[in-house]
Design a protein around this motif. Structure first.
Motif, PDB file in Angstrom:
ATOM      1  N   PRO A  47       0.831  -1.207   0.000  1.00  0.00           N
ATOM      2  CA  PRO A  47       0.000   0.000   0.000  1.00  0.00           C
ATOM      3  C   PRO A  47       0.862   1.253   0.000  1.00  0.00           C
ATOM      4  CG  PRO A  47      -0.772  -1.586   1.646  1.00  0.00           C
ATOM      5  CD  PRO A  47       0.566  -2.073   1.165  1.00  0.00           C
ATOM      6  N   GLY A  48       0.284   2.358  -0.444  1.00  0.00           N
ATOM      7  CA  GLY A  48       1.027   3.616  -0.479  1.00  0.00           C
ATOM      8  C   GLY A  48       0.115   4.772  -0.827  1.00  0.00           C
ATOM      9  N   ASP A  49       0.719   5.917  -1.103  1.00  0.00           N
ATOM     10  CA  ASP A  49      -0.056   7.107  -1.453  1.00  0.00           C
ATOM     11  C   ASP A  49      -0.903   6.892  -2.699  1.00  0.00           C
ATOM     12  OD1 ASP A  49       0.947   8.458   0.707  1.00  0.00           O
ATOM     13  OD2 ASP A  49       2.484   9.550  -0.423  1.00  0.00           O
ATOM     14  N   TRP A  50      -0.503   5.921  -3.524  1.00  0.00           N
ATOM     15  CA  TRP A  50      -1.256   5.667  -4.756  1.00  0.00           C
ATOM     16  C   TRP A  50      -2.675   5.179  -4.492  1.00  0.00           C
ATOM     17  CZ3 TRP A  50      -2.989   0.712  -5.630  1.00  0.00           C
ATOM     18  CH2 TRP A  50      -2.361  -0.318  -4.892  1.00  0.00           C
ATOM     19  N   PHE A  51      -2.953   4.714  -3.278  1.00  0.00           N
ATOM     20  CA  PHE A  51      -4.316   4.289  -2.937  1.00  0.00           C
ATOM     21  C   PHE A  51      -5.335   5.389  -3.235  1.00  0.00           C
ATOM     22  CE2 PHE A  51      -4.688   0.489   0.170  1.00  0.00           C
ATOM     23  CZ  PHE A  51      -3.792  -0.262  -0.565  1.00  0.00           C
ATOM     24  N   LYS A  52      -4.927   6.654  -3.018  1.00  0.00           N
ATOM     25  CA  LYS A  52      -5.877   7.762  -3.206  1.00  0.00           C
ATOM     26  C   LYS A  52      -6.268   7.929  -4.668  1.00  0.00           C
ATOM     27  CE  LYS A  52      -2.204  11.285  -3.398  1.00  0.00           C
ATOM     28  NZ  LYS A  52      -1.584  12.431  -2.672  1.00  0.00           N
ATOM     29  N   GLU A  53      -5.449   7.428  -5.587  1.00  0.00           N
ATOM     30  CA  GLU A  53      -5.811   7.490  -7.003  1.00  0.00           C
ATOM     31  C   GLU A  53      -6.950   6.524  -7.314  1.00  0.00           C
ATOM     32  OE1 GLU A  53      -4.677   9.743  -8.830  1.00  0.00           O
ATOM     33  OE2 GLU A  53      -2.872  10.387  -7.758  1.00  0.00           O
ATOM     34  N   VAL A  54      -6.973   5.394  -6.636  1.00  0.00           N
ATOM     35  CA  VAL A  54      -8.021   4.397  -6.829  1.00  0.00           C
ATOM     36  C   VAL A  54      -9.336   4.859  -6.214  1.00  0.00           C
ATOM     37  CG1 VAL A  54      -8.716   2.030  -6.260  1.00  0.00           C
ATOM     38  CG2 VAL A  54      -6.359   2.506  -6.982  1.00  0.00           C
ATOM     39  N   VAL A  90      -2.644  -6.367  -4.074  1.00  0.00           N
ATOM     40  CA  VAL A  90      -2.609  -5.028  -3.492  1.00  0.00           C
ATOM     41  C   VAL A  90      -3.599  -4.095  -4.197  1.00  0.00           C
ATOM     42  CG1 VAL A  90      -0.744  -3.986  -4.889  1.00  0.00           C
ATOM     43  CG2 VAL A  90      -1.011  -3.354  -2.470  1.00  0.00           C
ATOM     44  N   VAL A  91      -3.882  -4.336  -5.480  1.00  0.00           N
ATOM     45  CA  VAL A  91      -4.935  -3.562  -6.142  1.00  0.00           C
ATOM     46  C   VAL A  91      -6.279  -3.872  -5.483  1.00  0.00           C
ATOM     47  CG1 VAL A  91      -6.259  -3.341  -8.288  1.00  0.00           C
ATOM     48  CG2 VAL A  91      -3.773  -3.249  -8.351  1.00  0.00           C
ATOM     49  N   GLY A  92      -6.516  -5.152  -5.185  1.00  0.00           N
ATOM     50  CA  GLY A  92      -7.730  -5.509  -4.469  1.00  0.00           C
ATOM     51  C   GLY A  92      -7.807  -4.844  -3.105  1.00  0.00           C
ATOM     52  N   GLU A  93      -6.676  -4.741  -2.424  1.00  0.00           N
ATOM     53  CA  GLU A  93      -6.652  -4.061  -1.119  1.00  0.00           C
ATOM     54  C   GLU A  93      -6.984  -2.575  -1.272  1.00  0.00           C
ATOM     55  OE1 GLU A  93      -2.779  -4.877   0.392  1.00  0.00           O
ATOM     56  OE2 GLU A  93      -3.193  -6.992   0.801  1.00  0.00           O
ATOM     57  N   ALA A  94      -6.484  -1.956  -2.318  1.00  0.00           N
ATOM     58  CA  ALA A  94      -6.763  -0.540  -2.542  1.00  0.00           C
ATOM     59  C   ALA A  94      -8.249  -0.314  -2.818  1.00  0.00           C
ATOM     60  CB  ALA A  94      -5.925  -0.026  -3.714  1.00  0.00           C
ATOM     61  N   ILE A  95      -8.839  -1.195  -3.608  1.00  0.00           N
ATOM     62  CA  ILE A  95     -10.268  -1.058  -3.911  1.00  0.00           C
ATOM     63  C   ILE A  95     -11.097  -1.306  -2.651  1.00  0.00           C
ATOM     64  CG2 ILE A  95     -12.170  -2.088  -5.203  1.00  0.00           C
ATOM     65  CD1 ILE A  95     -10.157  -2.597  -7.485  1.00  0.00           C
ATOM     66  N   ALA A  96     -10.718  -2.310  -1.859  1.00  0.00           N
ATOM     67  CA  ALA A  96     -11.447  -2.619  -0.631  1.00  0.00           C
ATOM     68  C   ALA A  96     -11.371  -1.474   0.372  1.00  0.00           C
ATOM     69  CB  ALA A  96     -10.898  -3.903  -0.008  1.00  0.00           C
ATOM     70  N   ALA A  97     -10.257  -0.736   0.376  1.00  0.00           N
ATOM     71  CA  ALA A  97     -10.070   0.353   1.335  1.00  0.00           C
ATOM     72  C   ALA A  97     -10.697   1.664   0.882  1.00  0.00           C
ATOM     73  CB  ALA A  97      -8.574   0.564   1.570  1.00  0.00           C
ATOM     74  N   ALA A  98     -11.139   1.742  -0.351  1.00  0.00           N
ATOM     75  CA  ALA A  98     -11.627   3.002  -0.900  1.00  0.00           C
ATOM     76  C   ALA A  98     -12.983   3.384  -0.316  1.00  0.00           C
ATOM     77  CB  ALA A  98     -11.727   2.898  -2.420  1.00  0.00           C
ATOM     78  N   ALA A  99     -13.129   4.672   0.029  1.00  0.00           N
ATOM     79  CA  ALA A  99     -14.428   5.179   0.461  1.00  0.00           C
ATOM     80  C   ALA A  99     -15.409   5.179  -0.708  1.00  0.00           C
ATOM     81  CB  ALA A  99     -14.273   6.588   1.026  1.00  0.00           C
ATOM     82  N   GLU A 100     -14.893   5.453  -1.899  1.00  0.00           N
ATOM     83  CA  GLU A 100     -15.687   5.395  -3.133  1.00  0.00           C
ATOM     84  C   GLU A 100     -14.991   4.435  -4.097  1.00  0.00           C
ATOM     85  OE1 GLU A 100     -17.070   9.183  -4.787  1.00  0.00           O
ATOM     86  OE2 GLU A 100     -16.208  10.149  -3.019  1.00  0.00           O
ATOM     87  N   PRO A 101     -15.240   3.147  -3.958  1.00  0.00           N
ATOM     88  CA  PRO A 101     -14.542   2.175  -4.812  1.00  0.00           C
ATOM     89  C   PRO A 101     -14.965   2.303  -6.269  1.00  0.00           C
ATOM     90  CG  PRO A 101     -16.256   1.095  -3.544  1.00  0.00           C
ATOM     91  CD  PRO A 101     -16.166   2.490  -3.009  1.00  0.00           C
ATOM     92  N   PRO A 102     -14.082   1.993  -7.190  1.00  0.00           N
ATOM     93  CA  PRO A 102     -14.449   2.041  -8.605  1.00  0.00           C
ATOM     94  C   PRO A 102     -15.517   0.998  -8.913  1.00  0.00           C
ATOM     95  CG  PRO A 102     -12.333   0.957  -8.315  1.00  0.00           C
ATOM     96  CD  PRO A 102     -12.697   1.535  -6.984  1.00  0.00           C
ATOM     97  N   PRO A 103     -16.441   1.304  -9.801  1.00  0.00           N
ATOM     98  CA  PRO A 103     -17.492   0.331 -10.142  1.00  0.00           C
ATOM     99  C   PRO A 103     -16.961  -0.909 -10.856  1.00  0.00           C
ATOM    100  CG  PRO A 103     -18.116   2.565 -10.812  1.00  0.00           C
ATOM    101  CD  PRO A 103     -16.672   2.611 -10.434  1.00  0.00           C
TER     102      PRO A 103
END
Length: 314
Positions: A47-54, A90-103
């Protein structure tokens, strides 16, 4: 739309970024070595700052994974597997952590997941997964295992608000320097564009514009998830595939190569014979059933278009 493309600096990522940027979308590429505007650093593992892009994006298309154009040594095969599995996780982790996950999450996979086969085509419903074919190198089975692990990692991701599609892609043909088409044409110009080991093995392919159109189609269709074959509907034997490519480029002769010659050439090029010898007879069953119409369904006309554009770029 805002589109995030992890691992988007290679040929396929270049195709997608070019098309989607031209269509007016915001495209963010996650790269281990960001160099251009719109590229954001990540390591493909943590994980990293890139999570906010997702978070808040409209679409994630994960292309990350070590190139298969290498010798299939144990170390390289392990790197191929780890880079795919870790990045998908880790992409799955980023999507799971997103307040507004991509559709939608489109996850790159490969047509290599299917068995080495000549007698019948593979679609998603009736195709046979590889790994147990007789008389093929053990490394071919390992590459199937990599593909299955890649898809399994996406399946396991806890992303209930994001539709997931595994892209079982054939070779994407585009007029880009260093791409698959460019390499094949260079071999043909050297006189090496003839049948390899008899040339009966099937080649599955897809024109870059149909590849982009198919992804747009999948994003728009809420009813499509799971594995989808991305391949033109008419795969053809390698000897016919290369003959059509030579004709499109005006190359009259292509010398044949035996299996041992292919093995020697792959050794010199630091590649593997699976890329030349495995029969990938893959058809896009789900796309066709859903009503997708290919602009470039047959290779001869597609090759003419691609060669003309490649030559036009100088």
């Amino acid at each position: 739309m805002k589109i995030v493309i992890p691992g988007g600096t290679g040929q396929v990522g270049t195709v997608l970024k070019r098309a989607w940027t031209a269509a007016g979308h915001e495209v963010v590429v996650l790269s281990r070595r960001p160099e251009r505007p719109g590229e954001v650093p990540w390591d493909g593992r943590t994980p990293g700052d890139w999570f906010k892009e997702v978070d808040g994006s409209d679409l994630v298309v994960n292309l990350a994974g070590r190139s298969v154009n290498c010798r299939y040594t144990p170390a390289n095969l392990r790197a191929m597997r780890d880079s795919r599995v870790h990045s998908a996780r880790v992409v799955g982790e980023a999507i799971a952590a997103a307040a507004e996950p991509p559709p939608v999450w489109l996850q790159m996979s490969t047509a290599t997941v299917y068995a080495h086969r000549f007698d019948a085509p593979h679609d998603e419903a009736t195709g046979v997964l590889g790994g147990r074919e007789p008389d093929v190198p053990a490394s071919w089975s390992y590459s199937v295992d990599i593909a299955r692990a890649w898809e399994r990692e996406q399946e396991r991701a806890d992303t209930p608000h994001t539709r997931k599609v595994a892209l079982r892609s054939a070779m994407v043909m585009s007029p880009d320097r260093g791409g698959v088409l460019d390499v094949l044409l260079r071999l043909a110009l050297l006189g090496l564009g003839g049948p390899v080991a008899g040339g009966a093995q099937y080649v599955s392919w897809i024109h870059e514009r149909d590849f982009v159109r198919a992804l747009d189609f999948l994003v728009a269709r809420d009813d499509l998830g799971g594995p989808v074959n991305l391949a033109a509907p008419v795969p053809l034997p390698q000897r016919a595939f290369m003959r059509a490519l030579r004709q499109a480029r005006g190359i009259p002769v292509g010398l044949p190569a035996t299996r041992w010659m292919a093995e020697l050439g792959a050794l010199v090029l630091r590649s593997d014979t699976e890329l030349l010898l495995k029969s990938r007879r893959v058809v896009p069953g789900r796309l066709l059933d859903a009503g997708f119409a290919f602009d470039h369904p047959a290779w001869p006309r597609a090759a003419e278009d691609l060669v003309r554009r490649l030559r036009g770029r100088g």
